[in-house]
Design a protein around this motif. Structure first.
Motif, PDB file in Angstrom:
ATOM      1  N   GLY A 211      -6.662   1.852  -4.073  1.00 12.98           N
ATOM      2  CA  GLY A 211      -7.019   1.016  -2.634  1.00 12.98           C
ATOM      3  C   GLY A 211      -6.666   0.233  -2.866  1.00 12.98           C
ATOM      4  O   GLY A 211      -6.088  -0.690  -4.138  1.00 12.98           O
ATOM      5  N   ILE A 212      -6.180  -0.821  -2.162  1.00 15.31           N
ATOM      6  CA  ILE A 212      -6.012  -2.275  -2.393  1.00 15.31           C
ATOM      7  C   ILE A 212      -6.459  -2.839  -0.767  1.00 15.31           C
ATOM      8  O   ILE A 212      -6.385  -2.276   0.312  1.00 15.31           O
ATOM      9  CB  ILE A 212      -4.292  -2.823  -2.247  1.00 15.31           C
ATOM     10  N   ASN A 213      -6.466  -3.496  -0.810  1.00 16.02           N
ATOM     11  CA  ASN A 213      -7.115  -5.386   0.393  1.00 16.02           C
ATOM     12  C   ASN A 213      -6.973  -6.382  -0.277  1.00 16.02           C
ATOM     13  O   ASN A 213      -6.833  -6.422  -1.124  1.00 16.02           O
ATOM     14  CB  ASN A 213      -8.287  -4.428   0.684  1.00 16.02           C
ATOM     15  N   PHE A 214      -7.277  -7.280   1.109  1.00 18.94           N
ATOM     16  CA  PHE A 214      -7.305  -8.332   0.989  1.00 18.94           C
ATOM     17  C   PHE A 214      -8.502  -9.370   2.007  1.00 18.94           C
ATOM     18  O   PHE A 214      -8.423  -8.468   2.742  1.00 18.94           O
ATOM     19  CB  PHE A 214      -5.730  -9.241   1.098  1.00 18.94           C
ATOM     20  N   ASN A 215      -8.868 -10.534   1.518  1.00 19.53           N
ATOM     21  CA  ASN A 215      -9.198 -10.833   2.290  1.00 19.53           C
ATOM     22  C   ASN A 215      -8.594 -12.404   2.483  1.00 19.53           C
ATOM     23  O   ASN A 215      -7.726 -13.337   1.885  1.00 19.53           O
ATOM     24  CB  ASN A 215     -10.875 -11.093   1.946  1.00 19.53           C
TER      25      ASN A 215
ATOM     26  N   SER B 152      -8.423  -7.644  14.041  1.00 20.24           N
ATOM     27  CA  SER B 152      -9.675  -7.348  12.947  1.00 20.24           C
ATOM     28  C   SER B 152     -10.332  -8.560  13.999  1.00 20.24           C
ATOM     29  O   SER B 152     -11.460  -8.466  13.498  1.00 20.24           O
ATOM     30  CB  SER B 152      -9.511  -8.085  11.679  1.00 20.24           C
TER      31      SER B 152
ATOM     32  N   TYR C 215       0.849  -1.019  -0.302  1.00 22.66           N
ATOM     33  CA  TYR C 215       0.094   0.078   0.016  1.00 22.66           C
ATOM     34  C   TYR C 215       0.712   1.370  -0.270  1.00 22.66           C
ATOM     35  O   TYR C 215       1.002   2.269  -0.798  1.00 22.66           O
ATOM     36  CB  TYR C 215      -1.285  -0.280   1.262  1.00 22.66           C
TER      37      TYR C 215
ATOM     38  N   SER D 207      -2.749  -7.306  13.397  1.00 19.93           N
ATOM     39  CA  SER D 207      -3.253  -6.992  12.863  1.00 19.93           C
ATOM     40  C   SER D 207      -4.564  -7.796  13.201  1.00 19.93           C
ATOM     41  O   SER D 207      -5.839  -7.546  13.039  1.00 19.93           O
ATOM     42  CB  SER D 207      -3.185  -6.494  11.547  1.00 19.93           C
TER      43      SER D 207
ATOM     44  N   GLY E 166      -6.657 -11.480  -2.968  1.00 17.99           N
ATOM     45  CA  GLY E 166      -6.052  -9.857  -2.743  1.00 17.99           C
ATOM     46  C   GLY E 166      -6.796  -8.849  -3.798  1.00 17.99           C
ATOM     47  O   GLY E 166      -6.951  -9.697  -5.185  1.00 17.99           O
ATOM     48  N   SER E 167      -7.146  -7.134  -4.095  1.00 17.85           N
ATOM     49  CA  SER E 167      -7.564  -6.508  -4.832  1.00 17.85           C
ATOM     50  C   SER E 167      -7.427  -5.160  -5.274  1.00 17.85           C
ATOM     51  O   SER E 167      -7.041  -4.941  -4.062  1.00 17.85           O
ATOM     52  CB  SER E 167      -9.191  -6.673  -5.185  1.00 17.85           C
ATOM     53  N   PHE E 168      -7.225  -4.686  -6.129  1.00 12.47           N
ATOM     54  CA  PHE E 168      -6.461  -3.151  -5.929  1.00 12.47           C
ATOM     55  C   PHE E 168      -7.644  -2.571  -6.795  1.00 12.47           C
ATOM     56  O   PHE E 168      -8.014  -3.162  -8.079  1.00 12.47           O
ATOM     57  CB  PHE E 168      -5.100  -3.124  -5.790  1.00 12.47           C
TER      58      PHE E 168
END
Length: 79
Positions: A13-17, A72, A1, A68, A29-31
């Motif tokens: 933005g960028i995220n993951f699950n 979460s 990031y 983290s 992940g996605s961005f």
């Protein structure tokens, strides 16, 4: 990031699950970025995964990941 958004300005933005199934752990992940930046972002991410595979993670990265995870997952168990 930090590298992709803050330093290079490639992504919005960028995220993951993470998903856990019987015998399989999956990281998705996605961005979001402009189409013209996609190739640069994918190249960067692939290089980072190769570094991770070859060198592993630092103690600091492990500590941050644990913190983290606690934030979460454990905090959601409180009322």
């Amino acid at each position: 990031y930090d590298e992709l958004r803050e330093k290079r300005g490639y992504i919005y933005g960028i995220n993951f699950n993470e998903n856990h199934y019987n015998g399989v752990d999956l990281l998705v992940g996605s961005f979001g970025c402009e189409c013209r930046q996609t190739e640069k972002v994918l190249k960067f991410i692939k290089l980072e995964w190769e570094k991770l595979k070859e060198f592993g993670i630092t103690q600091q990265e492990l500590s941050q990941a644990k913190r983290s995870f606690k934030r979460s997952n454990i905090l959601t168990l409180t009322s």
